[in-house]
Design a protein around this motif. Structure first.
Motif, short mmCIF file in Angstrom:
data_model
loop_
_atom_site.label_atom_id
_atom_site.label_comp_id
_atom_site.label_asym_id
_atom_site.label_seq_id
_atom_site.Cartn_x
_atom_site.Cartn_y
_atom_site.Cartn_z
N HIS A 191 -9.70 -1.12 -8.04
CA HIS A 191 -9.34 -2.33 -7.27
C HIS A 191 -10.15 -3.27 -6.68
CE1 HIS A 191 -7.44 -4.11 -3.49
NE2 HIS A 191 -6.70 -4.48 -4.21
N PRO A 192 -11.56 -2.82 -6.41
CA PRO A 192 -12.65 -3.75 -5.88
C PRO A 192 -13.21 -4.33 -7.11
CG PRO A 192 -12.97 -1.45 -5.54
CD PRO A 192 -11.69 -1.25 -6.40
N ARG A 208 1.45 4.67 3.33
CA ARG A 208 1.45 3.45 4.35
C ARG A 208 1.62 1.98 3.73
NH1 ARG A 208 -2.37 5.69 9.12
NH2 ARG A 208 -1.24 7.79 9.73
N GLU A 209 1.80 0.98 4.61
CA GLU A 209 1.83 -0.35 4.07
C GLU A 209 0.28 -0.80 4.05
OE1 GLU A 209 4.22 -3.12 6.13
OE2 GLU A 209 6.24 -2.00 5.52
N SER A 210 -0.57 -0.06 4.73
CA SER A 210 -1.90 -0.77 4.51
C SER A 210 -2.70 -0.25 3.36
CB SER A 210 -2.62 0.11 5.93
OG SER A 210 -2.64 1.36 5.75
N ASN A 211 -2.09 0.75 2.45
CA ASN A 211 -2.50 1.40 1.29
C ASN A 211 -1.89 0.37 0.11
OD1 ASN A 211 -3.62 2.49 -1.05
ND2 ASN A 211 -2.43 4.49 -0.41
N PRO A 212 -2.62 -0.38 -0.39
CA PRO A 212 -2.32 -1.28 -1.76
C PRO A 212 -1.69 -0.54 -2.93
CG PRO A 212 -4.63 -1.61 -1.34
CD PRO A 212 -4.20 -0.86 -0.24
N LEU A 213 -2.31 0.59 -3.23
CA LEU A 213 -1.75 1.52 -4.23
C LEU A 213 -0.30 2.08 -3.80
CD1 LEU A 213 -1.81 3.04 -6.96
CD2 LEU A 213 -3.14 4.89 -5.56
N PHE A 214 -0.38 2.37 -2.92
CA PHE A 214 1.24 2.90 -2.15
C PHE A 214 2.08 1.80 -2.32
CE2 PHE A 214 4.03 3.23 1.16
CZ PHE A 214 5.03 4.28 0.69
N ARG A 215 1.93 0.43 -1.97
CA ARG A 215 2.71 -0.60 -1.93
C ARG A 215 3.28 -0.70 -3.50
NH1 ARG A 215 -0.85 -3.35 1.15
NH2 ARG A 215 -0.99 -5.13 0.13
N VAL A 216 2.24 -0.87 -4.27
CA VAL A 216 2.51 -1.06 -5.68
C VAL A 216 3.42 0.04 -6.30
CG1 VAL A 216 1.66 -1.17 -8.14
CG2 VAL A 216 0.54 -2.45 -6.07
N ARG A 217 3.14 1.20 -6.19
CA ARG A 217 3.96 2.30 -6.59
C ARG A 217 5.33 2.39 -5.83
NH1 ARG A 217 1.11 7.48 -6.57
NH2 ARG A 217 1.92 8.24 -8.63
N TYR A 218 5.21 2.33 -4.68
CA TYR A 218 6.63 2.02 -4.02
C TYR A 218 7.60 1.01 -4.17
CZ TYR A 218 9.77 1.96 -0.01
OH TYR A 218 10.67 1.95 0.74
N ALA A 219 7.04 -0.08 -4.60
CA ALA A 219 7.66 -1.15 -5.20
C ALA A 219 8.50 -0.89 -6.31
CB ALA A 219 6.90 -2.43 -5.12
#
Length: 332
Positions: A191-192, A208-219
């Motif tokens: 990611h960086p 949590r929403e602060s974690n971009p990996l979680f947001r992508v997989r959750y989406a």
């Protein structure tokens, strides 16, 4: 309409102008379509008229005037303006464009894998990737092999001995990322940007929403859940017009995915793909609440179109995560 599809539309416009005798030029093999630059208008712009001016023996503005009606008569194109020395600025019919975009994504695969955004931009090219013996370089190179293949190229990975020059040297991780697990470890390294030092912290594991990996997989998991829940309500996805303002960021991110993928390959930068997946995920998470009927509301054509857009987003997220070597669970 995606940039790739719009590029083909521009080439078809040139071919029609040649066929009716309005232009006498060799048919170009590609047409560059990009967001408008300063002074531009519309959704996309192309410099094809400037490219053809010399072989046509005409001013670029005159070539643009010839091509304009052929482009404007295309399904999905609302209007075409000419700016500057001969740039063609294309306004899309947003309803038709969204339906065409979603249809193209879904036609290229499903949530298990897809080739949306793949091209032949690097057709036949062999890309050497000489890397140091370093875990981050290994992961980046492994990912680039897949990303470059999506553009028709082939990456050959080799290891440099100490003191030998390298083609790829991302800033090493400050510590071993393997305790994070395979998915979070790869995300932490990919990611960086290559010149940034990766963070090897437990933040990558937080749901949590602060974690971009979680947001992508959750989406992605939300897209799959929407499809399952719609089936229980008795309706399926059908691409169509999605006029909701909340859909605009998602539609834009999906349309720009092929460009992000091509840039990740061209610049040897998988971080561009990772960051674009975050944009797709955020677009879907801001739009998902409009997809299913509420209360006594009956499923309508609008719901089917929204569901198709959400399903397309899930397809892109799954494909992008697969290229990064990261799993895309249906349940999270």
């Amino acid at each position: 309409m995606t940039p790739v599809e719009l590029s083909r539309t521009v080439l078809h416009a040139v071919r029609r102008a040649v066929d009716v005798g309005e232009l006498s030029v060799p048919l170009p093999t590609r047409a560059v379509v990009t967001p408008p630059g300063p002074g531009g208008r519309g959704d996309y712009a192309t410099n094809i008229a400037l490219q053809l001016a010399r072989p046509a023996g005409r001013p670029a503005l005159q070539v643009a005037e010839i091509l304009r009606p052929h482009l404007r008569d295309t399904v999905g194109v609302a209007d075409v303006e000419i700016t500057g020395p001969g740039f063609l600025n294309i306004h899309l019919d947003q309803g038709a464009a969204t339906a065409a975009l979603v249809r193209e994504i879904l036609d290229h695969g499903d949530h298990l894998g897809n080739d949306y955004g793949h091209s032949q931009a690097l057709d036949g090219a062999v890309i050497p990737l000489r890397i140091p013996y370093d875990i981050r370089a290994e992961v980046v190179a492994d990912t680039l092999v897949r990303i470059i293949a999506t553009q028709g190229g082939r990456a050959e990975v080799d290891h440099a001995r100490p003191g030998e020059p390298v083609d790829l040297r991302p800033v090493p991780a400050p510590e071993d990322p393997t305790p994070l697990g395979p998915d979070a470890a790869r995300w932490a390294l990919l990611h960086p940007a290559a010149h940034d030092r990766p963070r090897i912290t437990a933040d990558h594991l937080l749901q949590r929403e602060s974690n971009p990996l979680f947001r992508v997989r959750y989406a992605h998991s939300r897209a799959r859940a929407l499809v399952r829940n719609a089936a229980r309500l008795g309706f399926e996805a059908a691409p169509g017009d999605v006029p909701d303002a909340t859909a605009a960021p998602l539609t834009r991110a999906l349309a720009e995915y092929p460009t992000a993928l091509a840039q990740a390959a061209a610049h040897r930068a998988p971080d561009r793909l990772a960051r674009h997946l975050v944009a797709v995920a955020d677009g879907l998470l801001g739009f998902q609440h409009t997809v299913l009927p509420l209360g006594e509301e009956k499923p309508s054509a609008a719901h089917r179109a929204r569901l198709a857009l959400a399903e397309a987003a899930g397809t892109v997220l799954a494909g992008g995560l697969s290229l990064l070597g990261i799993s895309a669970p249906d349940y999270l």
